[in-house]
Design a protein around this motif. Structure first.
Motif, PDB file in Angstrom:
ATOM      1  N   ALA A 186      -6.943  -3.833   2.668  1.00 38.97           N
ATOM      2  CA  ALA A 186      -7.282  -3.203   3.941  1.00 38.97           C
ATOM      3  C   ALA A 186      -6.514  -1.889   4.085  1.00 38.97           C
ATOM      4  O   ALA A 186      -5.574  -1.620   3.331  1.00 38.97           O
ATOM      5  N   PRO A 187      -6.883  -1.046   5.033  1.00 40.66           N
ATOM      6  CA  PRO A 187      -6.135   0.193   5.269  1.00 40.66           C
ATOM      7  C   PRO A 187      -4.660  -0.106   5.558  1.00 40.66           C
ATOM      8  O   PRO A 187      -4.358  -1.005   6.350  1.00 40.66           O
ATOM      9  N   PRO A 188      -3.739   0.619   4.934  1.00 33.71           N
ATOM     10  CA  PRO A 188      -2.314   0.376   5.138  1.00 33.71           C
ATOM     11  C   PRO A 188      -1.880   0.604   6.583  1.00 33.71           C
ATOM     12  O   PRO A 188      -2.479   1.395   7.322  1.00 33.71           O
ATOM     13  N   PRO A 247      -5.048   3.179  10.608  1.00 32.39           N
ATOM     14  CA  PRO A 247      -4.510   3.419   9.265  1.00 32.39           C
ATOM     15  C   PRO A 247      -3.273   4.325   9.301  1.00 32.39           C
ATOM     16  O   PRO A 247      -3.187   5.224  10.138  1.00 32.39           O
ATOM     17  N   ALA A 248      -2.352   4.078   8.390  1.00 33.69           N
ATOM     18  CA  ALA A 248      -1.177   4.932   8.268  1.00 33.69           C
ATOM     19  C   ALA A 248      -1.614   6.323   7.797  1.00 33.69           C
ATOM     20  O   ALA A 248      -2.594   6.455   7.050  1.00 33.69           O
ATOM     21  N   ALA A 249      -0.900   7.345   8.252  1.00 38.12           N
ATOM     22  CA  ALA A 249      -1.207   8.721   7.838  1.00 38.12           C
ATOM     23  C   ALA A 249      -0.678   8.940   6.425  1.00 38.12           C
ATOM     24  O   ALA A 249       0.525   9.114   6.216  1.00 38.12           O
ATOM     25  N   LEU A 250      -1.570   8.891   5.451  1.00 38.14           N
ATOM     26  CA  LEU A 250      -1.185   8.980   4.048  1.00 38.14           C
ATOM     27  C   LEU A 250      -2.051   9.997   3.324  1.00 38.14           C
ATOM     28  O   LEU A 250      -3.211  10.218   3.694  1.00 38.14           O
ATOM     29  N   THR A 251      -1.498  10.588   2.285  1.00 34.99           N
ATOM     30  CA  THR A 251      -2.320  11.424   1.415  1.00 34.99           C
ATOM     31  C   THR A 251      -3.176  10.512   0.549  1.00 34.99           C
ATOM     32  O   THR A 251      -2.929   9.306   0.452  1.00 34.99           O
ATOM     33  N   ALA A 252      -4.161  11.072  -0.090  1.00 36.56           N
ATOM     34  CA  ALA A 252      -5.027  10.278  -0.970  1.00 36.56           C
ATOM     35  C   ALA A 252      -4.208   9.648  -2.095  1.00 36.56           C
ATOM     36  O   ALA A 252      -4.435   8.482  -2.467  1.00 36.56           O
ATOM     37  N   ASP A 253      -3.252  10.390  -2.629  1.00 39.48           N
ATOM     38  CA  ASP A 253      -2.424   9.860  -3.713  1.00 39.48           C
ATOM     39  C   ASP A 253      -1.524   8.729  -3.225  1.00 39.48           C
ATOM     40  O   ASP A 253      -1.338   7.728  -3.923  1.00 39.48           O
ATOM     41  N   GLU A 254      -0.938   8.888  -2.027  1.00 41.61           N
ATOM     42  CA  GLU A 254      -0.079   7.835  -1.474  1.00 41.61           C
ATOM     43  C   GLU A 254      -0.874   6.565  -1.204  1.00 41.61           C
ATOM     44  O   GLU A 254      -0.429   5.449  -1.510  1.00 41.61           O
ATOM     45  N   HIS A 255      -2.060   6.730  -0.626  1.00 42.29           N
ATOM     46  CA  HIS A 255      -2.925   5.578  -0.347  1.00 42.29           C
ATOM     47  C   HIS A 255      -3.290   4.858  -1.638  1.00 42.29           C
ATOM     48  O   HIS A 255      -3.232   3.621  -1.720  1.00 42.29           O
ATOM     49  N   ALA A 256      -3.650   5.616  -2.660  1.00 45.64           N
ATOM     50  CA  ALA A 256      -4.039   5.018  -3.934  1.00 45.64           C
ATOM     51  C   ALA A 256      -2.863   4.289  -4.578  1.00 45.64           C
ATOM     52  O   ALA A 256      -3.019   3.179  -5.123  1.00 45.64           O
ATOM     53  N   ALA A 257      -1.676   4.877  -4.509  1.00 41.03           N
ATOM     54  CA  ALA A 257      -0.493   4.261  -5.125  1.00 41.03           C
ATOM     55  C   ALA A 257      -0.127   2.958  -4.429  1.00 41.03           C
ATOM     56  O   ALA A 257       0.199   1.954  -5.081  1.00 41.03           O
TER      57      ALA A 257
END
Length: 324
Positions: free
Chosen positions: A215-217, A241-251
């Protein structure tokens, strides 16, 4: 389906478990037949309409015939003798489908030290730390409480939830106090370095058929340590959802799925991370997280368009007999 919802339990999370069980039972009543059982703090199993048996063993014996009459067990019991795989093991022996992870994943996920070892073997980063036995408290010095870690440390029971027994130690004179507090909940105590980063939770579900997704972090925003008081006094803020960059979300998603698979989890599990400049650091795993509608996991799935009622129903339909 006929669903047996179990709440309560013999640990500090008794009240939290009662809240989760009540919410789950209420949610399921719209589409299933629900039977509720409560385990007291002393280990006595009670069910409406049945006389109290008096002892844990006799009360459990009285409940066993019910297991032959139901389709699924929903063990909404957090902490020791519940989330740690004990109830899943009972269901495995009885050949009954159970919501959530089996005995192995529950036992390892409840043990914060074992979880760290599995995470490292799976290629995930964890905070440095060591385990102290309660019998060693008098021998532990502030300067030797951890391996090559400078500055403050976090002290926590190895197997406990809801942040019970967790303390932040900044000065030498605080260490023994924190260790004794943690020892109230487990003889094994984890001493870790303090990680500076954003606190991000990721929930993973395994649906019927085996498909699992995250699910969304969710981000936890709290002043200081996110301890038991902060968790339940309403001062912490959850952003999803937490405010994350695409890379942070993917990681974060990749790390959560990796840990879910490494432990062999089922149902739903919540992975708690610190997000640092170098990437995610796994903090701990919850294989039976809080499940009221206001809890973190339902909030995350709501952000994905899955309502609380739908989430609980999906968990019931995905239930399996552990080990099969």
């Amino acid at each position: 389906m006929r669903v047996l919802v179990i709440g309560g339990g013999q640990n500090a999370e008794h009240e939290v478990s009662l809240a989760s069980a009540a919410a789950v039972a209420e949610s399921l009543r719209g589409g299933h037949e629900v039977i509720e059982v409560t385990i007291s703090r002393e280990g006595v199993w009670t069910m409406s309409g049945r006389a109290d048996a008096g002892t844990p063993a006799l009360s459990l014996a009285g409940i066993l015939p019910v297991l032959a009459e139901i389709d699924v067990v929903f063990p909404a019991v957090h902490g020791a003798l519940g989330e740690d795989g004990a109830l899943a093991a009972l269901c495995a022996l009885a050949g009954v489908r159970v919501v959530g992870s089996g005995p192995r994943a529950g036992a390892i996920g409840m043990d914060k030290w074992a979880t760290k070892l599995v995470a490292q073997a799976a290629g995930l980063r964890v905070a440095r730390g060591r385990v102290v036995d309660a019998s060693q408290i008098g021998d532990v010095e502030f300067s030797g409480a951890w391996r090559d870690v400078d500055g403050p440390v976090v002290v926590k029971p190895v197997s406990a939830g809801s942040s019970y027994g967790v303390g932040l130690v900044r000065e030498p004179e605080e260490l023994a106090i924190a260790l004794h507090e943690a020892a109230r909940f487990d003889r094994r105590i984890l001493v870790e370095e303090v990680v500076r980063g954003r606190e991000i939770d990721v929930a993973v579900i395994r649906e019927a058929g085996g498909v699992r997704w995250a699910a969304p972090p969710l981000e936890i925003e709290a002043e200081g340590l996110f301890d038991t008081a902060t968790k339940y006094d309403g001062t912490a803020r959850f952003t999803v959802p937490a405010a994350l960059t695409a890379d942070e979300h993917a990681a974060l998603t990749r790390a959560a799925l990796t840990m879910f698979d490494a432990l062999g989890c089922a149902g739903v599990a919540r992975m708690d991370f610190f997000l640092t400049d170098e990437g995610p650091i796994l903090n701990e795993v919850n294989t039976m997280p809080g499940l009221t509608a206001a809890s973190q996991v339902p909030r995350m799935f709501a952000a994905a368009g899955v309502s609380y009622v739908d989430l609980v129903d999906r968990l019931v339909r995905a239930a399996e007999v552990p080990g099969r």
